[in-house]
Each structure stands twice: as structure tokens, then as C-alpha cells.
Enzyme design. Structure first.
Site, PDB file in Angstrom:
ATOM      1  N   CYS A   2      37.614  35.074  32.764  1.00 26.44           N
ATOM      2  CA  CYS A   2      37.411  33.908  32.439  1.00 26.44           C
ATOM      3  C   CYS A   2      35.534  34.590  33.285  1.00 26.44           C
ATOM      4  CB  CYS A   2      37.435  32.369  32.935  1.00 26.44           C
ATOM      5  SG  CYS A   2      38.394  32.151  32.364  1.00 26.44           S
ATOM      6  N   ARG A  27      34.448  38.552  29.591  1.00 27.61           N
ATOM      7  CA  ARG A  27      34.828  38.499  31.057  1.00 27.61           C
ATOM      8  C   ARG A  27      36.449  37.703  30.556  1.00 27.61           C
ATOM      9  NH1 ARG A  27      32.636  38.840  35.605  1.00 27.61           N
ATOM     10  NH2 ARG A  27      34.681  38.133  36.376  1.00 27.61           N
ATOM     11  N   TRP A  75      39.658  32.940  29.534  1.00 29.96           N
ATOM     12  CA  TRP A  75      40.585  34.080  28.889  1.00 29.96           C
ATOM     13  C   TRP A  75      41.596  33.235  29.378  1.00 29.96           C
ATOM     14  CZ3 TRP A  75      45.171  36.037  31.501  1.00 29.96           C
ATOM     15  CH2 TRP A  75      45.888  37.114  30.603  1.00 29.96           C
ATOM     16  N   ASN A 101      37.340  29.312  37.032  1.00 25.61           N
ATOM     17  CA  ASN A 101      37.597  30.971  36.397  1.00 25.61           C
ATOM     18  C   ASN A 101      39.168  31.063  38.378  1.00 25.61           C
ATOM     19  OD1 ASN A 101      38.759  33.578  36.363  1.00 25.61           O
ATOM     20  ND2 ASN A 101      36.356  34.664  37.134  1.00 25.61           N
ATOM     21  N   GLY A 102      40.076  31.062  37.272  1.00 19.70           N
ATOM     22  CA  GLY A 102      41.186  32.089  38.362  1.00 19.70           C
ATOM     23  C   GLY A 102      42.743  30.946  38.180  1.00 19.70           C
ATOM     24  N   GLU A 485      45.421  58.179  29.258  1.00 15.82           N
ATOM     25  CA  GLU A 485      43.875  57.225  29.110  1.00 15.82           C
ATOM     26  C   GLU A 485      43.577  57.017  27.900  1.00 15.82           C
ATOM     27  OE1 GLU A 485      41.826  55.739  30.897  1.00 15.82           O
ATOM     28  OE2 GLU A 485      39.972  55.266  30.086  1.00 15.82           O
ATOM     29  N   LYS A 489      43.409  53.909  26.082  1.00 13.04           N
ATOM     30  CA  LYS A 489      42.318  52.872  24.972  1.00 13.04           C
ATOM     31  C   LYS A 489      42.653  53.246  23.776  1.00 13.04           C
ATOM     32  CE  LYS A 489      39.680  52.878  27.340  1.00 13.04           C
ATOM     33  NZ  LYS A 489      39.497  53.301  28.286  1.00 13.04           N
ATOM     34  N   GLU A 492      45.270  49.679  23.532  1.00  5.07           N
ATOM     35  CA  GLU A 492      43.831  48.562  23.925  1.00  5.07           C
ATOM     36  C   GLU A 492      43.093  47.925  22.675  1.00  5.07           C
ATOM     37  OE1 GLU A 492      40.914  49.961  27.152  1.00  5.07           O
ATOM     38  OE2 GLU A 492      41.219  48.004  27.572  1.00  5.07           O
ATOM     39  N   LYS A 611      37.502  41.723  31.078  1.00  3.37           N
ATOM     40  CA  LYS A 611      36.696  42.668  31.006  1.00  3.37           C
ATOM     41  C   LYS A 611      37.547  42.890  32.438  1.00  3.37           C
ATOM     42  CE  LYS A 611      33.736  46.374  31.124  1.00  3.37           C
ATOM     43  NZ  LYS A 611      34.319  47.657  30.641  1.00  3.37           N
TER      44      LYS A 611
HETATM   45  O1  M6R Z   1      37.002  46.544  37.233  1.00  5.56           O
HETATM   46  P1  M6R Z   1      38.554  47.946  36.918  1.00  5.56           P
HETATM   47  O2  M6R Z   1      38.013  48.959  37.199  1.00  5.56           O
HETATM   48  O3  M6R Z   1      39.407  47.237  38.839  1.00  5.56           O
HETATM   49  O4  M6R Z   1      39.398  47.600  35.909  1.00  5.56           O
HETATM   50  C1  M6R Z   1      40.924  47.960  36.159  1.00  5.56           C
HETATM   51  C2  M6R Z   1      41.281  47.745  34.450  1.00  5.56           C
HETATM   52  O5  M6R Z   1      41.718  46.560  34.270  1.00  5.56           O
HETATM   53  C3  M6R Z   1      40.878  48.220  33.561  1.00  5.56           C
HETATM   54  O6  M6R Z   1      40.510  49.906  33.556  1.00  5.56           O
HETATM   55  C4  M6R Z   1      41.348  48.314  31.789  1.00  5.56           C
HETATM   56  O7  M6R Z   1      42.330  49.217  31.732  1.00  5.56           O
HETATM   57  C5  M6R Z   1      40.164  48.382  30.674  1.00  5.56           C
HETATM   58  N1  M6R Z   1      40.460  47.681  30.046  1.00  5.56           N
HETATM   59  C6  M6R Z   1      40.837  50.246  30.353  1.00  5.56           C
HETATM   60  O8  M6R Z   1      39.843  50.140  29.049  1.00  5.56           O
END
Ligand code: M6R
Length: 616
Positions: A2, A27, A75, A101-102, A485, A489, A492, A611
Site C-alpha cells: 500500500c 507498492r 495491496w 497501510n499494514g 534468482e 524472476k 513473478e 514491491k
Molecule cells: O525490499 P526488500 O529487498 O526487503 O524486498 C525483499 C523481497 O520482497 C524482494 O526482493 C522480492 O523478492 C522481489 N520482488 C523479487 O524480484
């Protein structure tokens, strides 16, 4: 999760708020809504779906002029992504508009209490209770929104950033935070509240961090902060040094493509100024005494998703350089399994956003056990660095696309710098060895640039493989987290079944997934150096090839052996083994991005994701 924006000043609040929401849409994008105060009453508009739906609604049904407003991009947690669950939520008497948010964990009890008192709730959200509670609290506190907020927040459990407006006090915006992010932008005759600085940094570079359990009251001319008991607090000021163009697409179709292309600079920026002229690692921001780095007996990395993969890469390097054991823990599991950490442990929390709730909670748990804590973070003013004993910032600049790219490379760089600093403090590497590794690191921006120059064929390959239903990724040593990784990618962005495995583990089960035509991406270790790893992965390739897999090898220039074993070879420059993730990840980012594009997906805002994940 959010995005929240609040504004009070001289400008049209709606324009400022909607522009801020556009910057925060990463977000969450299940719904969006705004509220402004005009002629002594509240006006709200909200709509399910992305911000563009709200903008269409605002075009059809405009809001009146106003210089005080709030906005939210959601979200969804409690209640589906519908118009009625969209924020702002308004109290029954139409007096209070609230965005949140939360998660308010005790919302069910609060809801019952309100219902018993005759209040009709119109949404399924946990947020709506706050609007009604504030409206009911106001008369008892002389109509002070700030004091009513104190009273209400003291009854809430869980994580919340709340921002509220009240038409009977049209020139103020009140915010509160516990666990979820909220920063203040301090302007000239105008002030801002937002989930992060991206929402207001085009208006002001001056910002204030809010701490845990604090309430902030904005007018156009003032910012007042208290704790939940009303005691005054002096917030820490900081300056946002992001380049304004950093949050624009800058000629690219997608933020992700732009951010992939920014990786050489992000890596260079994250290395800059961290070495003395004598070639020693100099991390001035690491305010922990050097004795801490000498005395610890273990390192624990806590992180999620891509950041956890960066931690996994770093484990190989830090253990090799320091001979200290390094555990990498998924933050969401850490505190629930009674982990063994204490004063002799250095716990490194890696987070791009600095707000990931799982990582924050793991960090707090570690700190409560007496561990020394260090944040590797990209976002100045965020919670994780603020709550850590020390911080090493990455200089990736704002990362807007939900899929993390440049943050990953810079997290590896920062964790490597910490590893070298540890090795230096402990005498585990000679000065000459450290200088040599630093030289390797300093070569990386140019090597990543080379990858970007030669990555075009990866797009064609993604197009060719876009009908695959499943893609497997294999790696060994540091290639294993790269495989994870690459798979993350693809999942997602392209919504495909994708899994990463250590190549040697395949024969213990996952090989059953291989059937004719399944693409298997193999991150091939260098044949130079520890050639045994190269030999072993060739054997693993043979095992899956024999069962019909289509092999896509990511291999270094000059590895001619691989051509005999792969259907497609993606070339990356020759680099020392521990540097390989910095080059071999890049084609996998491009592969996933292109695959998603071919499938017509929204690459920058993939479904169901946000994000910054600020709920557990
Ligand atoms: O903001 P952060 O680095 O703590 O986020 C961690 C994960 O949520 C983030 O890396 C997520 O896995 C990505 N969307 C992957 O691309």
C-alpha cells in the site's frame, strides 16, 4: 504494501497526491482512492484496479479545488480488491477519512464493539474501524485530531501507518505509524506525508524519519511529532539525494528495462568512496566499533526473496574470505524457530526497501537476543537501517519495477564489502589479497556493461521458448543462488512454473520433472580455477539432456567445451568465480522480462505482488 500520500500546502492537493500515488503504485495496485477537504466537507473518490481507473473516474467526476488531501494505492489484505474496500474509508458521520497501510490484527474485536454500539460498517477491511473509532473519540478530546489519534492508536494491535483528515480542521493532516513506513517531506509552505520519499522528492529533498509509535501533525507551515502518549519527539532529518530523473522511465518502455540498464552505474556507485587511497576497505558508515567485527564468531544474514539470494551469494564469499560461518535465513522463518544468535553474532539484514516486515521482525528478534545488527539497504530513512546498529547503503537509486534487478547486484557488492571489511579487521586476508579483490570488484561495472551490450539474443530466445510451461534453473556454488534468482524472476513476471536447484541435487528428486522439451537454464561455473565444478555441471547437463531437456547454458566467453552440451549458449564475460553472479544474473533478468512481455503481462506491476512487503 500500500502506498500512502498526504499533502497540505498551497498547491492543488489532488494533483500532488495523484502524482505521488503514481510514484508509489509499485507498492500495491489493487485499488486507489483520494480524499480532499473542500468547503468544510470531505470529498472522496475511489476505484478498484490500477491508478488509471481512479484517474478515469476523476475525469468523469472531478473533485473540487482543495489544498489538503490524502491518497492511497492498495495491496489487498482484508477484503477483496473492490471499490468499497478501497481506501479512504470514511466514518459514518462523514467526518473522518482514513488511509492505512499494514494490518490491524485486533480489528475483528474492534469491529464487533463498533457493531454492538450501532455502527454500520460498509467494507470488509480492517481499516474502516479506525475511521469510526476516531470519529467517536473526537468529542471526548476537545475535537483534537492529534489527541484522538493517540487514543485510537493505543487500542490498535499490529502494523499500521494511518493518515487522516477531518473537514472541521481543514488545514491539518495527521499521521501515525507503528511498524509500517511513513516519512515526512518538509517543503516551503507545504508539507507531505508518504510511505516513501519517491512520492514527494520532486517537491522537496528535505525529509524527516518517523520512529516507532509516533504521531505527526502537518500544517502547511509546521510539522509536529509526538509519541502515542503525546510527548514531543524530535525526528531525525535527512536529505534525499536521488536524481529526479531516476524515478522516470527515461525513454525505456519499462522501469525494469531501465533498471537493468542502470546496473553498471549502480554497482559503480555502491563501490565508490569505500576504499582508502592505500587500498584498505573503509566503510565509514559502519558505526560499530571495529572490535565487534574482530570478536564475532558467526554471521547470520536475514532477508527475503531476491535479497535473500544476494545473501546466499555473499555466504560463499564471506566464508571463503573470513573463515567465519555464515547462515542465510529466510527472514519470515527466522524468529519462529528459536535461532541461535547472541552477542557474538553479526546479523546482517539485507533489504532494498528497508521496510520488509519479515526482515524487520527478524532483525528485532536478533537484536533482542543481543546480536549486533547491520543493515544493507537502498532506502535512506527507512525502518530497517534506523533500527540497526550500523548500516551500509547500496546506491542503486530508486528501484520502481516490482522485480528487483539493480538492487540485487548492489546488495551483493555491499555484502562483499562487509565480508572484506571483516577479513581486514580479523587479518583473515592480506592487504594485497584485499586489494586484488577490490580490483576485481572495480572491474565489474565494465563487465556488466559488456553483458548488456551482448544480451539481445536472449530476447529472441525468450520469444522462442515462450510456450514452455515450466523452466528449470540449475547452478553450482555461487551459480546456485543465481539459478534461484533466475527462477524467481520468471515466476513473478511470466507467471510460469520455474524452479532453481543446485545442479547436484537434481538426481535426488527433481530430475523426475524433466521430460521432452523442458527448458533447463544452467548457470555454468568457469572452467578456469576450480575446473571440477565445471566438469560436474557438464555431467548434470548430460543427465537432463538424456531425458529430453533443452539446455540453455549461461557460460563465460572462452568456455568452448560447453557448446557441445548445450542447445543455446548465452555468453557472459570472464570474471573471477565469486564475481560470476554479477554478470550471469543479468541475462536471466532480461530473459524473464522478455518472456513476460511476450505473454502480454504487466512487467513493472506483476499480478498479486507489491514491491515493499510491509505485512508478515
Ligand atoms: O525490499 P526488500 O529487498 O526487503 O524486498 C525483499 C523481497 O520482497 C524482494 O526482493 C522480492 O523478492 C522481489 N520482488 C523479487 O524480484
Amino acid at each position: 504494501m500500500c502506498g500512502i500520500v498526504g499533502y497540505v500546502g498551497q498547491k492543488q492537493a489532488l494533483e500532488v497526491v495523484v502524482a505521488g500515488l503514481r510514484r508509489l503504485e509499485y507498492r500495491g495496485y489493487d485499488s486507489a482512492g483520494v480524499a480532499v477537504i473542500a468547503d468544510g466537507h470531505l470529498e472522496t473518490r475511489k476505484k478498484a484496479g490500477k491508478l488509471t481507473n481512479l484517474e478515469t473516474l476523476l475525469g468523469e467526476d472531478p473533485l473540487p479545488n482543495s489544498t489538503t488531501g490524502i491518497g492511497h494505492t492498495r495491496w489487498a489484505t482484508h477484503g477483496g480488491p473492490t471499490d468499497s474496500n478501497a481506501h479512504p474509508h470514511v466514518s459514518e458521520d462523514g467526518r473522518i477519512a482514513v488511509i492505512h497501510n499494514g494490518i490491524i490484527e485486533n480489528f475483528a474485536v474492534l469491529r464487533e464493539e463498533l457493531t454492538a454500539a450501532g455502527v454500520t460498517l460498509t467494507s470488509e477491511t480492517d481499516t474502516e474501524v479506525v475511521a469510526h473509532m476516531l470519529a467517536r473519540a473526537l468529542p471526548a478530546v476537545g475535537d483534537s485530531l492529534q489527541v484522538a489519534m493517540q487514543a485510537v492508536c493505543s487500542q490498535l494491535e499490529g502494523a499500521f501507518t494511518l493518515v487522516v483528515i477531518d473537514p472541521s480542521q481543514p488545514d491539518i493532516v495527521v499521521g501515525a505509524r507503528r511498524n509500517s513506513p511513513l516519512v515526512v517531506g518538509v517543503g516551503d509552505g507545504e508539507n507531505f506525508l508518504a510511505s516513501d520519499v519517491a512520492a514527494f522528492f520532486e517537491h522537496t529533498r528535505n525529509a524527516l524519519e518517523l520512529g516507532q509509535d509516533q504521531i505527526v501533525t502537518l500544517t502547511a507551515e509546521s510539522v509536529t511529532v509526538t509519541d502515542f502518549s503525546g510527548n514531543p519527539v524530535t525526528p531525525r532529518a535527512f536529505t534525499v539525494d536521488w536524481d529526479a530523473s531516476a524515478a522516470e522511465k527515461g525513454g525505456f518502455d519499462l522501469f525494469m528495462l531501465k533498471e537493468i540498464s542502470e546496473q553498471p552505474k549502480a554497482v559503480a556507485d555502491s563501490l565508490r568512496g569505500r576504499t582508502s587511497p592505500q587500498g584498505r576497505i573503509q566503510l565509514d558508515e559502519l558505526t560499530l566499533d571495529e572490535s565487534v567485527f574482530r570478536d564475532i564468531t558467526k554471521v547470520v544474514v536475514v532477508a527475503c526473496g531476491t535479497a535473500a539470494h544476494a545473501g546466499m551469494v555473499a555466504k560463499y564469499a564471506i566464508e571463503h574470505w573470513t573463515r567465519l560461518p555464515v547462515d542465510v535465513e529466510l527472514a519470515s522463518e527466522f524468529r519462529y524457530r528459536d535461532p541461535v544468535v547472541g552477542p557474538d553474532s553479526l546479523v546482517i539484514a539485507i533489504s532494498q526497501s528497508g521496510e520488509t516486515m519479515d526482515t524487520l521482525m527478524a532483525l528485532r528478534h536478533a537484536a533482542a537476543q543481543g546480536a549486533r545488527t547491520l543493515a544493507i539497504c537502498n532506502t535512506v530513512g527507512s525502518t530497517i537501517p534506523r533500527e540497526s546498529d550500523a548500516v551500509l547503503y547500496t546506491y542503486a537509486g530508486p528501484e520502481i519495477a516490482v522485480a528487483s534487478t539493480k538492487a540485487f547486484l548492489t546488495q551483493i557488492i555491499a555484502a562483499y564489502l562487509v565480508g572484506l571489511f571483516l577479513a581486514q579487521a580479523r587479518g583473515a586476508l592480506t592487504e594485497e589479497e584485499i586489494r586484488g579483490i577490490l580490483q576485481d570488484l572495480n572491474d565489474m561495472p565494465q563487465k556488466v556493461d559488456l553483458v548488456l551490450d551482448t544480451v539481445e539474443p536472449v530476447r529472441a530466445l525468450a520469444q522462442q521458448l515462450s510456450t514452455a510451461t515450466s523452466v528449470l534453473f540449475l547452478g553450482r556454488h555461487v551459480g546456485y543462488p543465481v539459478a534461484l534468482e533466475g527462477a524467481l524472476k520468471l515466476k513473478e513476471l511470466a507467471y510460469m512454473h520455474a524452479e532453481g536447484f543446485p545442479a547436484g541435487e537434481l538426481k535426488h528428486g527433481p530430475i523426475a520433472l524433466i521430460e521432452d522439451g523442458v527448458p533447463v537454464v544452467v548457470v555454468v561455473p568457469s572452467p578456469r580455477g576450480r575446473a571440477v565444478l565445471h566438469d560436474k555441471i557438464i555431467s548434470n547437463i548430460q543427465e537432463v539432456r538424456a531425458r529430453g531437456a533443452v539446455i540453455i547454458a549461461v557460460a563465460e566467453e572462452g568456455d568452448e567445451v560447453i557448446t557441445g552440451f548445450a542447445d543455446h549458449v548465452i555468453r557472459v564475460p570472464e570474471v573471477p568465480p565469486l564475481m560470476q553472479p554479477l554478470v550471469s544474473t543479468v541475462p536471466l533478468q532480461v530473459f524473464a522480462c522478455e518472456m513476460a512481455t511476450v505473454k502480454g503481462h504487466d512487467v513493472d506491476q506483476p499480478r498479486n505482488l507489491a514491491k515493499s512487503v510491509t505485512v508478515e
